[in-house]
Design a protein around this motif. Structure first.
Motif, PDB file in Angstrom:
ATOM      1  N   ASP A   1       3.488   4.001  -1.804  1.00  0.00           N
ATOM      2  CA  ASP A   1       3.457   4.549  -3.170  1.00  0.00           C
ATOM      3  C   ASP A   1       4.457   3.783  -4.039  1.00  0.00           C
ATOM      4  OD1 ASP A   1       6.149   6.304  -3.369  1.00  0.00           O
ATOM      5  OD2 ASP A   1       5.277   6.550  -1.360  1.00  0.00           O
TER       6      ASP A   1
ATOM      7  N   GLN B   1       0.811  -1.217   0.000  1.00  0.00           N
ATOM      8  CA  GLN B   1       0.000   0.000   0.000  1.00  0.00           C
ATOM      9  C   GLN B   1       0.854   1.281   0.000  1.00  0.00           C
ATOM     10  OE1 GLN B   1      -3.690  -0.373   2.630  1.00  0.00           O
ATOM     11  NE2 GLN B   1      -2.542  -2.210   3.243  1.00  0.00           N
TER      12      GLN B   1
ATOM     13  N   HIS C   1     -10.546   4.258   8.546  1.00  0.00           N
ATOM     14  CA  HIS C   1      -9.558   4.961   9.369  1.00  0.00           C
ATOM     15  C   HIS C   1      -9.119   4.168  10.597  1.00  0.00           C
ATOM     16  CE1 HIS C   1     -10.175   8.412   6.808  1.00  0.00           C
ATOM     17  NE2 HIS C   1     -11.489   8.369   7.033  1.00  0.00           N
TER      18      HIS C   1
ATOM     19  N   GLU D   1      -7.537   0.409  -3.327  1.00  0.00           N
ATOM     20  CA  GLU D   1      -6.938   1.424  -2.464  1.00  0.00           C
ATOM     21  C   GLU D   1      -7.845   2.630  -2.230  1.00  0.00           C
ATOM     22  OE1 GLU D   1      -2.374   1.501  -2.447  1.00  0.00           O
ATOM     23  OE2 GLU D   1      -2.895   1.424  -4.583  1.00  0.00           O
ATOM     24  N   LYS D   2      -8.660   2.970  -3.204  1.00  0.00           N
ATOM     25  CA  LYS D   2      -9.576   4.097  -3.026  1.00  0.00           C
ATOM     26  C   LYS D   2     -10.541   3.813  -1.883  1.00  0.00           C
ATOM     27  CE  LYS D   2     -13.001   6.904  -5.506  1.00  0.00           C
ATOM     28  NZ  LYS D   2     -13.692   7.128  -6.800  1.00  0.00           N
ATOM     29  N   ARG D   3     -11.064   2.610  -1.841  1.00  0.00           N
ATOM     30  CA  ARG D   3     -11.990   2.226  -0.776  1.00  0.00           C
ATOM     31  C   ARG D   3     -11.266   2.090   0.554  1.00  0.00           C
ATOM     32  NH1 ARG D   3     -13.658  -2.508   1.466  1.00  0.00           N
ATOM     33  NH2 ARG D   3     -15.798  -2.563   2.280  1.00  0.00           N
ATOM     34  N   LEU D   4     -10.064   1.532   0.538  1.00  0.00           N
ATOM     35  CA  LEU D   4      -9.313   1.327   1.770  1.00  0.00           C
ATOM     36  C   LEU D   4      -8.968   2.643   2.459  1.00  0.00           C
ATOM     37  CD1 LEU D   4      -6.892  -1.546   0.655  1.00  0.00           C
ATOM     38  CD2 LEU D   4      -8.823  -1.717   2.244  1.00  0.00           C
ATOM     39  N   LYS D   5      -8.810   3.711   1.683  1.00  0.00           N
ATOM     40  CA  LYS D   5      -8.488   5.009   2.271  1.00  0.00           C
ATOM     41  C   LYS D   5      -9.630   5.568   3.110  1.00  0.00           C
ATOM     42  CE  LYS D   5      -5.080   6.433  -1.196  1.00  0.00           C
ATOM     43  NZ  LYS D   5      -4.763   7.369  -2.319  1.00  0.00           N
ATOM     44  N   CYS D   6     -10.823   5.021   2.913  1.00  0.00           N
ATOM     45  CA  CYS D   6     -11.990   5.492   3.673  1.00  0.00           C
ATOM     46  C   CYS D   6     -12.090   4.812   5.039  1.00  0.00           C
ATOM     47  CB  CYS D   6     -13.270   5.228   2.877  1.00  0.00           C
ATOM     48  SG  CYS D   6     -13.337   6.078   1.293  1.00  0.00           S
TER      49      CYS D   6
ATOM     50  N   HIS E   1      -8.716  -1.416   8.934  1.00  0.00           N
ATOM     51  CA  HIS E   1      -8.030  -1.189   7.663  1.00  0.00           C
ATOM     52  C   HIS E   1      -7.112  -2.358   7.328  1.00  0.00           C
ATOM     53  CE1 HIS E   1      -5.016   0.400   4.868  1.00  0.00           C
ATOM     54  NE2 HIS E   1      -5.927   1.296   4.509  1.00  0.00           N
TER      55      HIS E   1
END
Length: 356
Positions: A250, A248, A281, A274-279, A286
């Motif tokens: 960069d 995860q 917290h 990753e877009k969903r995982l960033k939500c 996570h």
């Protein structure tokens, strides 16, 4: 996240009550089934013992028929000793002296004692054939249920730690007949055979960082499925997986790693939402969701193989994802791919877009 413990604002008392009920139900299931594996194993060993003793016993005489029949009955069941026999001993035949015969729960020990003076490769071959036949007769559902029971024994502290006798190990030289193939992580905290309370020859295990699919791991699974005829394929991730955490990062940071490691991490990264995982917290939620997302992606990739899906549709194979929680020892199953209409052992779905 599909884990309600992290997402839903419920009173602690309610959660505690639900947890107690779930634990009680699990305990009842274990009490009812913990001996099933041992009994199957014992029946197979007892059959071999009976045949060997039948070969060694002298011919029946008219006078000894009744006594021999009684002794034979005692070998075929575990409901008591023959009349007049000393405690812990049984008479093999009317003309033979008393000798120690294993009682319930000690047949494996009796087998080791029986073959203490040696055994033939023909006997080992016969035992291997019996094991292969027993493995072949089981359905994917039965195999997956046994795997769940094994894990329950492990996390409840009732592991049987099934070990093989010298005779049984010898029989494994001739062939292997595992019913399950597991694609797991290389992490030292996730010893697959121990987690599922399985023994030598029970599982075909492939371990690689992040339980990723590549040429080598995919080829190993194909060998287990098409040649060893395993009934269940498990893709298992685990709590606190370092490979998933690293994937995860960069891409620029990942590419600073050694070439092969960077390639493996980028392969894992491509399958994460990753877009969903960033939500998400909460760190623990996570972590778990990222691991489940990776596992679900591997299951999805396997389900794209037409040859595997033919086996699934013929009820010859089940593919399922799993998450091992190191802190509790519990394995959760999800994203089960099995023949339509079969029991869904893994009811939950997970892994973001793959779980929809």
């Amino acid at each position: 996240s599909f884990f309600p413990a992290f997402d839903m604002d419920r009173p602690v008392a309610v959660l505690g009550c639900v947890g107690c009920v779930a634990l009680a139900v699990t305990a009842v299931v274990i009490v009812q089934s913990v001996d099933s594996r041992r009994r199957r194993h014992d029946r197979m060993l007892l059959s071999l013992l009976e045949r060997r003793r039948a070969m060694d016993a002298p011919p029946l005489s008219k006078a000894g028929t009744e006594g021999d029949a009684e002794a034979a009955g005692n070998l075929s069941c575990c409901d008591g000793l023959s009349a007049g026999s000393p405690k812990g001993l049984r008479r093999v035949s009317s003309s033979a002296s008393f000798r120690r015969i294993p009682s319930c729960g000690t047949i494996a020990e009796g087998l080791a004692e029986e073959f203490a003076e040696g055994f033939t490769m023909e006997e080992a071959r016969e035992h291997a054939q019996q094991g292969a036949s027993a493995a072949k007769s089981r359905t994917p559902t039965e195999v997956l249920l046994e795997l769940q029971r094994g894990n329950a024994r492990f996390w409840m502290g009732n592991a049987q730690r099934p070990e093989k006798s010298a005779f049984e190990r010898r029989s494994l030289i001739l062939s292997q007949y595992p019913s399950v193939a597991v694609l797991g992580c290389s992490d030292s905290r996730v010893p697959v055979e121990i987690v599922f309370d399985q023994g030598l020859g029970d599982l075909f295990v492939i371990r690689v960082a992040g339980n990723g699919l590549d040429v080598s791991t995919s080829a190993s699974l194909q060998f287990a499925i098409h040649h060893l005829k395993v009934k269940v394929v498990v893709v298992m991730g685990h709590e606190g997986c370092g490979a998933i955490k690293a994937a995860q990062l960069d891409e620029e940071t990942i590419k600073k790693e050694p070439a092969d490691l960077a390639k493996a991490l980028l392969g894992i990264k491509s399958g994460l939402d990753e877009k969903r995982l960033k939500c998400i917290h909460d760190p623990r939620a996570h972590d778990r969701e990222a691991v489940v997302c990776n596992v679900a992606n591997q299951v999805k990739q396997l389900a794209k193989d037409p040859a595997l899906m033919d086996l699934v549709n013929n009820d010859e194979l089940t593919i399922v994802g799993a998450f091992y929680e190191i802190s509790s020892g519990i394995v959760d199953f999800f994203n089960q791919v099995s023949v339509p209409g079969s029991p869904k052992i893994a009811n939950r779905k997970g892994g973001g877009q793959w779980g929809k």
